[in-house]
Design an enzyme around this catalytic site. Structure first.
Site, mmCIF file in Angstrom:
data_model
loop_
_atom_site.group_PDB
_atom_site.id
_atom_site.type_symbol
_atom_site.label_atom_id
_atom_site.label_comp_id
_atom_site.label_asym_id
_atom_site.label_seq_id
_atom_site.Cartn_x
_atom_site.Cartn_y
_atom_site.Cartn_z
ATOM 1 N N HIS A 99 0.814 -1.042 -0.027
ATOM 2 C CA HIS A 99 0.018 -0.027 -0.145
ATOM 3 C C HIS A 99 0.805 1.294 -0.188
ATOM 4 C CE1 HIS A 99 -2.961 2.826 1.572
ATOM 5 N NE2 HIS A 99 -3.805 1.950 0.844
ATOM 6 N N SER A 322 -6.510 1.203 -5.895
ATOM 7 C CA SER A 322 -6.430 1.680 -4.727
ATOM 8 C C SER A 322 -7.460 2.802 -4.292
ATOM 9 C CB SER A 322 -4.860 1.647 -4.072
ATOM 10 O OG SER A 322 -5.249 2.177 -2.799
ATOM 11 N N ALA A 323 -8.382 2.784 -3.443
ATOM 12 C CA ALA A 323 -9.086 4.011 -3.241
ATOM 13 C C ALA A 323 -8.006 5.053 -2.648
ATOM 14 C CB ALA A 323 -10.026 3.768 -1.942
ATOM 15 N N CYS A 324 -6.988 4.881 -1.994
ATOM 16 C CA CYS A 324 -6.130 5.791 -1.748
ATOM 17 C C CYS A 324 -5.203 6.629 -2.984
ATOM 18 C CB CYS A 324 -5.037 5.190 -0.655
ATOM 19 S SG CYS A 324 -6.046 4.688 1.025
ATOM 20 N N SER A 325 -5.400 6.102 -3.820
ATOM 21 C CA SER A 325 -4.511 6.674 -5.066
ATOM 22 C C SER A 325 -5.300 6.800 -6.408
ATOM 23 C CB SER A 325 -3.168 6.062 -5.272
ATOM 24 O OG SER A 325 -3.421 4.672 -5.490
#
Length: 382
Positions: A99, A322-325
Site C-alpha cells: 500500500h 486503490s482508493a487511496c490513489s
C-alpha cells in the site's frame, strides 16, 4: 444499491454502533483523568485493547498500541522501527505491491540514508521467496510485506516469509488492514513482529487503528507529546472509535469462520459469472485470496469508465485500483508489479464484499457488468 467497495470503506456494524455510541455523549471522560469518569473511560480503552489482541492471538493486550488510522500505524511501524534500530542496520525491504502508506515511508527513509530493496512478486502477486532469501542480510532492520493485498486479493505465505526474515534479518512488519477479520491471523504462531490493523475494515468506526508490537521489539515514537499509548502515540485517545474497534474485533473473531464461508461462496459465483464476459481476466491468485475479494481486468476499456457507468446507470459501487490513489488516474503500481502492461492495468475493477452482500447480488452485478462492458466497447476508440 449494491455496494462492493468494502476494501475502501465499510459500514459500521449496527451492533458496534449501538455499543460505542455511549462514548459520544454520556461516557465522554478522558482516559488519562483520575476521577471516576476518566477511570471508566480507561476501562473501556483497555477492554478494547484486550479484544483487538484476542483477534490476532497476541501474547498480551499491552502489545496493542492504538492510532488514528492504518496509515499512521504503518508509519509508526516503519519509521519508528527503522529509526530506533539504525545502529544495528540500515537496510529495508518492501514488496512491490505494498500500500502507498507503506511505500512512501520507505521511500522517505531511503532519502534519509537507508538502503531500500523492493522485492518482486509473481504474476499472481505472491512474493518471490527466492529473491527475498537472497536480499535479507544481517544489515536488514525491517521487512514490510502485506498479509493480503487489497487490490488483487492475494494472501501471502506468511510463515514462509517470517522464516526467511528471521533467519538473518531483524523485524517483520505486516499490513493486515485488508486481511484481519477475513482470514485467521496468529502473530505468535506466524512470527509477526509488527502488525497493522484498521477499525473500519473490521466493521468499526473510522478514526481508529492499531499497531501490534511484539515483546522485545524496539521502536521509537513518531508523535511525541503527553505520553499516551506507551509514549509511542501521544494524543487523547478517540474513545468512541477505539471502543467501537474493540467491539468490531470481538464480532469479527467470533463470526469469522461462518462469514468467510458465506462471502467466499458469493465471491466464487461472482467470479464465474463475470469471467463469461469476453476478454475478462481475474487478477491475483485464483485460490489463495481473500474470501470477500474479486478483482478483474477488461481489455480495451478503462476501469474508471466501468466504475462510473455501474454507479450512475445501475447503482452498483466498485473500485478501480486503490482508493487511496485512484484520483491520480495513473495505472496501479500493484498491477504493473504483477506484469500487466499500462493499457491492461487501466482496465481494472475491484469488488470487495461485506456483511450486507448476498447471493442475490450476483446476477444483478453480472448482468450490469456485461451490459456496461458491451456499451463501453461499442464506443471505445480501442
Amino acid at each position: 444499491m449494491v455496494y462492493l467497495d468494502h476494501a475502501a470503506a465499510s459500514p459500521v456494524d449496527p451492533r458496534v454502533l449501538a455499543f460505542c455510541s455511549r462514548y459520544l455523549a454520556g461516557d465522554y471522560g478522558n482516559p488519562s483523568a483520575l476521577y471516576s469518569l476518566g477511570l471508566s473511560a480507561r476501562q473501556a480503552l483497555e477492554e478494547a485493547r484486550e479484544r483487538v489482541a484476542a483477534l490476532i492471538h497476541a501474547e498480551s493486550p499491552k502489545s496493542i498500541v492504538f492510532t488514528g488510522s492504518a496509515t499512521e500505524s504503518n508509519n509508526l511501524a516503519i519509521r519508528g522501527t527503522a529509526l530506533r534500530n539504525r545502529k544495528e542496520g540500515t537496510h529495508l525491504i518492501v514488496s512491490a505491491i505494498e500500500h502507498i502508506s507503506v511505500m512512501n515511508p520507505m521511500k522517505d527513509l531511503q532519502k534519509a540514508g537507508f538502503d531500500l530493496t523492493v522485492a518482486p512478486v509473481d504474476g499472481e502477486g505472491v512474493i518471490d521467496a527466492a529473491f527475498l532469501e537472497e536480499a535479507v542480510s544481517a544489515e536488514t532492520t525491517l521487512v514490510s510485506i502485506n498479509v493480503a493485498n487489497d487490490e488483487i486479493g492475494t494472501v501471502e505465505p506468511v510463515r514462509e516469509i517470517s522464516r526467511i526474515v528471521h533467519e538473518q534479518g531483524r523485524y517483520l512488519h505486516m499490513n493486515a488492514t485488508a486481511a484481519a477479520g477475513r482470514v485467521p491471523i496468529d502473530v505468535v504462531r506466524d512470527g509477526i513482529d509488527l502488525l497493522t490493523l484498521s477499525s473500519n475494515d473490521l466493521g468499526g468506526p473510522r478514526g481508529a487503528a492499531a499497531l501490534y508490537i511484539a515483546p522485545g521489539v524496539r521502536i521509537a515514537s513518531v508523535m511525541p507529546g503527553g505520553g499516551q499509548e506507551r509514549g509511542l502515540r501521544s494524543g487523547t485517545e478517540n474513545l468512541f472509535a477505539i471502543a467501537g474497534m474493540g467491539e468490531a474485533a470481538r464480532y469479527a473473531g467470533a463470526e469469522m469462520a461462518e462469514e468467510m464461508a458465506r462471502e467466499q461462496a458469493i465471491r466464487d459465483a461472482l467470479v464465474r459469472e463475470v469471467l463469461t464476459i469476453d476478454e475478462s481476466y481475474l487478477t491475483g491468485h485464483p485460490t489463495d485470496r481473500l474470501p470477500n475479494h474479486a478483482s478483474f481486468r477488461f481489455s480495451r476499456i478503462e476501469g474508471e469508465s466501468i466504475l462510473l457507468n455501474l454507479d450512475t446507470l445501475f447503482g452498483i459501487q466498485v473500485a478501480t485500483g486503490s482508493a487511496c490513489s485512484s484520483r491520480t488516474l495513473e495505472p496501479s503500481h500493484v498491477l504493473l508489479a504483477i506484469g500487466l502492461a499500462h493499457e491492461e492495468a487501466h482496465g481494472s475493477v475491484v469488488m470487495s464484499l461485506g456483511r450486507q452482500n448476498t447471493q442475490a447480488d450476483v446476477p444483478v452485478v453480472a448482468d450490469a457488468m456485461a451490459r456496461t462492458v458491451e456499451r463501453l466497447r461499442s464506443i471505445s476508440p480501442l
